[in-house]
Design a protein around this motif. Sequence first.
Motif, PDB file in Angstrom:
ATOM      1  N   ALA A  41      -9.582   3.598  -7.135  1.00  0.00           N
ATOM      2  CA  ALA A  41      -9.706   3.875  -5.705  1.00  0.00           C
ATOM      3  C   ALA A  41      -9.315   2.637  -4.903  1.00  0.00           C
ATOM      4  O   ALA A  41      -9.509   1.503  -5.338  1.00  0.00           O
ATOM      5  CB  ALA A  41     -11.139   4.287  -5.378  1.00  0.00           C
ATOM      6  N   ASP A  42      -8.788   2.860  -3.720  1.00  0.00           N
ATOM      7  CA  ASP A  42      -8.320   1.765  -2.871  1.00  0.00           C
ATOM      8  C   ASP A  42      -8.694   2.042  -1.429  1.00  0.00           C
ATOM      9  O   ASP A  42      -9.027   3.168  -1.053  1.00  0.00           O
ATOM     10  CB  ASP A  42      -6.797   1.633  -3.008  1.00  0.00           C
ATOM     11  N   ASP A  61      -8.541  11.186   4.236  1.00  0.00           N
ATOM     12  CA  ASP A  61      -7.571  11.180   3.158  1.00  0.00           C
ATOM     13  C   ASP A  61      -8.085  10.331   2.003  1.00  0.00           C
ATOM     14  O   ASP A  61      -9.188   9.788   2.058  1.00  0.00           O
ATOM     15  CB  ASP A  61      -6.191  10.702   3.641  1.00  0.00           C
ATOM     16  N   LEU A  62      -7.280  10.237   0.936  1.00  0.00           N
ATOM     17  CA  LEU A  62      -7.667   9.491  -0.255  1.00  0.00           C
ATOM     18  C   LEU A  62      -6.585   8.482  -0.604  1.00  0.00           C
ATOM     19  O   LEU A  62      -5.387   8.756  -0.446  1.00  0.00           O
ATOM     20  CB  LEU A  62      -7.876  10.441  -1.440  1.00  0.00           C
ATOM     21  N   ASP A  63      -7.013   7.309  -1.081  1.00  0.00           N
ATOM     22  CA  ASP A  63      -6.093   6.236  -1.443  1.00  0.00           C
ATOM     23  C   ASP A  63      -6.397   5.751  -2.854  1.00  0.00           C
ATOM     24  O   ASP A  63      -7.558   5.515  -3.194  1.00  0.00           O
ATOM     25  CB  ASP A  63      -6.250   5.040  -0.488  1.00  0.00           C
ATOM     26  N   ARG A 105       3.244  10.087  -2.916  1.00  0.00           N
ATOM     27  CA  ARG A 105       2.055  10.867  -2.596  1.00  0.00           C
ATOM     28  C   ARG A 105       1.945  12.036  -3.574  1.00  0.00           C
ATOM     29  O   ARG A 105       2.944  12.686  -3.884  1.00  0.00           O
ATOM     30  CB  ARG A 105       2.102  11.397  -1.162  1.00  0.00           C
ATOM     31  N   PHE A 106       0.732  12.277  -4.036  1.00  0.00           N
ATOM     32  CA  PHE A 106       0.442  13.451  -4.865  1.00  0.00           C
ATOM     33  C   PHE A 106      -0.128  14.492  -3.927  1.00  0.00           C
ATOM     34  O   PHE A 106      -1.160  14.252  -3.271  1.00  0.00           O
ATOM     35  CB  PHE A 106      -0.545  13.077  -5.967  1.00  0.00           C
ATOM     36  N   ASP A 129      -2.520   9.208  -1.118  1.00  0.00           N
ATOM     37  CA  ASP A 129      -1.607   8.075  -1.100  1.00  0.00           C
ATOM     38  C   ASP A 129      -1.733   7.300  -2.408  1.00  0.00           C
ATOM     39  O   ASP A 129      -2.843   6.959  -2.828  1.00  0.00           O
ATOM     40  CB  ASP A 129      -1.935   7.126   0.057  1.00  0.00           C
ATOM     41  N   ILE A 130      -0.596   7.011  -3.045  1.00  0.00           N
ATOM     42  CA  ILE A 130      -0.591   6.222  -4.276  1.00  0.00           C
ATOM     43  C   ILE A 130       0.162   4.926  -3.994  1.00  0.00           C
ATOM     44  O   ILE A 130       1.372   4.941  -3.754  1.00  0.00           O
ATOM     45  CB  ILE A 130       0.074   6.971  -5.445  1.00  0.00           C
TER      46      ILE A 130
END
Length: 282
Positions: A41-42, A61-63, A105-106, A129-130
């Motif tokens: 996780a970021d 959102d997720l990072d 992005r996935f 976001d990757i």
Amino acid sequence: NEEVRCGYTVTKQRKEVWAVELDLLQEFMRVCNKYGLKYCADGGTLLGAIRHHGFIPWDDDLDVIMLRPDYEKFREYCNKHEGELTPFRFFDRHNTPDYPYTIGRFCDTRYQMVRNDNVPDAGQGMFIDIYPHDGAGNNNDKRWKSILKKKKHLMALLGCAFSKTPIPSKSNKLLTPIRLPIYLYSHFKKPKYFLDKMEALREVYPFDKSKYVTCIIWDVEVRQCPKEWFLEYTTLPFEGIQVKVPKDYDSVLRDTYGDYMQLPPERERHPYHGYRLYRKED
């Protein structure tokens, strides 16, 4: 139902978004765990895991971080198995011509993104976001400072290339003679030119020989982070599931946020992404 977290009202709609994001995250983790790919996780996701044991209440959102070698393996897997992953899909500049970012992005393609600016959505939908972390050298030398300066200029030109007007509405109109030729130049070159230049920055420092890493291809403000921060992980609860975080998450968060357990002022507790997401009709 609505609930109040840290003085912020989490709506039913936001919870529905979170539920879809968690499904997306679990599919991402399934692939990574199956093939032994490292990730953690970021950003706001890491901060949320530590401070809230889940989403920051006003985040949406997720990072995640992947070191470049694992990122490339994940990208290759997703492209090779695109049909099997449906409705999930990996998006980047190499498999989607009008994709506007240097990071991947996935995404859950059952959703449609509607942006508030002129940047193309490229069919992304709901996303994670990757952030690929590349080599960033071994010290804060002149070359590093030169890279940051070049990157700042490239991002400014990229913003002009996406803009529909040479003069932003809130800008000083006296700057028109300066902005107009920059606007014309950026539109002549087009976004792809500047995105290619941005991506080339990741090759300046060899990953294997670098003591530090960073996502050099994203954002203006980046810092050299010890590679060792992203080599060992632990797991923590996040909205009822277990997510991987850096073992030394305290150093990572302090480097990014300072006193990260301190909540921001109430006036800053609001979503800041310039888009809306809708479920497509089946």
